[in-house]
Design an enzyme around this catalytic site. Structure first.
Site, PDB file in Angstrom:
ATOM      1  N   ALA A   1       0.825  -1.206   0.000  1.00 24.58           N
ATOM      2  CA  ALA A   1       0.000   0.000   0.000  1.00 24.58           C
ATOM      3  C   ALA A   1       0.860   1.257   0.000  1.00 24.58           C
ATOM      4  O   ALA A   1       0.526   2.254  -0.660  1.00 24.58           O
ATOM      5  CB  ALA A   1      -0.924  -0.009   1.213  1.00 24.58           C
ATOM      6  N   TYR A   2       1.965   1.219   0.728  1.00 23.05           N
ATOM      7  CA  TYR A   2       2.877   2.370   0.794  1.00 23.05           C
ATOM      8  C   TYR A   2       3.451   2.687  -0.582  1.00 23.05           C
ATOM      9  O   TYR A   2       3.406   3.840  -1.046  1.00 23.05           O
ATOM     10  CB  TYR A   2       3.989   2.072   1.792  1.00 23.05           C
ATOM     11  CG  TYR A   2       5.149   3.028   1.764  1.00 23.05           C
ATOM     12  CD1 TYR A   2       5.026   4.313   2.283  1.00 23.05           C
ATOM     13  CD2 TYR A   2       6.374   2.642   1.235  1.00 23.05           C
ATOM     14  CE1 TYR A   2       6.103   5.199   2.266  1.00 23.05           C
ATOM     15  CE2 TYR A   2       7.454   3.509   1.218  1.00 23.05           C
ATOM     16  CZ  TYR A   2       7.308   4.789   1.732  1.00 23.05           C
ATOM     17  OH  TYR A   2       8.368   5.657   1.708  1.00 23.05           O
TER      18      TYR A   2
END
Length: 219
Positions: free
Chosen positions: A130-131
């Site tokens: 997600a980062y």
């Protein structure tokens, strides 16, 4: 210069504010938590308390009035959820762009991350994926705007070691290396003072070139 740093209590942001105020720039650090005010003010910067996850651009824009540049150095940080990687690392970067446009500020420096052009390794976990995707989405969203003079900085693995003062900085890919947060802040300060860096996406690693020379070589 007047510079506004989003994520003003972050490790890179505090270092950057210290460098900028020492050279005579006027700096405002945007923070979510009012308890962080003293740490930011200790750098010589002023503070704007705005929660970038819940604010509207119209809430943030007044704090950017008269600024020469904005720096997005915010991040959800270690231990945060995948959802917050999106709301901070992507959405807040876009919010800052909207607020900058509303305030008439064109210069925008985005602190991103190396490796965002590749598909993230799922073995590193949902939050890591997600980062990386949030950082890439922020880059893509900002690159599509014509109302910004954007510079993207993609540092390598960050450390808290003392500044080295020498880096590798390139518009192309670099072998992944560690780079100190002190040196990242120093490169950001140099980029803010250097004309001709808008439109560039720069990889930053530890290296052998003095920072002033490294920045001069890419403009």
């Amino acid at each position: 210069m007047r510079i506004v740093i989003a994520g003003g209590h972050g490790q890179i942001a505090l270092r950057l504010a210290t460098l900028l105020t020492a050279r005579g720039d006027e700096v405002t650090g945007v923070v979510r938590n009012p308890d962080h005010r003293a740490d930011v003010e200790a750098t010589g910067a002023s503070v704007a308390v705005v929660d970038l996850e819940s604010a509207a651009a119209t809430d943030l824009a007044p704090h950017l009035e008269g600024a020469d540049a904005v720096v997005f150095a915010a991040g959800a940080g270690p231990g945060s959820t995948a959802e917050r990687k999106d709301t901070v690392d992507r959405a807040a970067a876009e919010l800052l762009a909207d607020a900058a446009a509303a305030a008439g500020v064109r210069r925008y420096l985005l602190v991103s991350a190396t490796g965002v052009d590749a598909e993230p390794d799922p073995a590193r976990g949902e939050v890591w994926v997600a980062y990386i995707r949030a950082k890439k989405a922020a880059e893509d969203a900002l690159l599509g705007r014509t109302d910004l003079d954007l510079t993207i900085l993609r540092p390598g693995t960050l450390t808290n070691d003392p500044a080295v003062g020498r880096v590798a900085l390139s518009t192309g890919s670099l072998e992944r290396r560690e780079v100190t947060r002190d040196d990242v802040a120093a490169v950001l300060a140099a980029l803010l003072a250097a004309p001709g860096t808008d439109g560039l996406t720069l990889e930053l690693m530890g290296g052998d070139s003095p920072i002033a020379e490294a920045v001069a070589a890419v403009v």
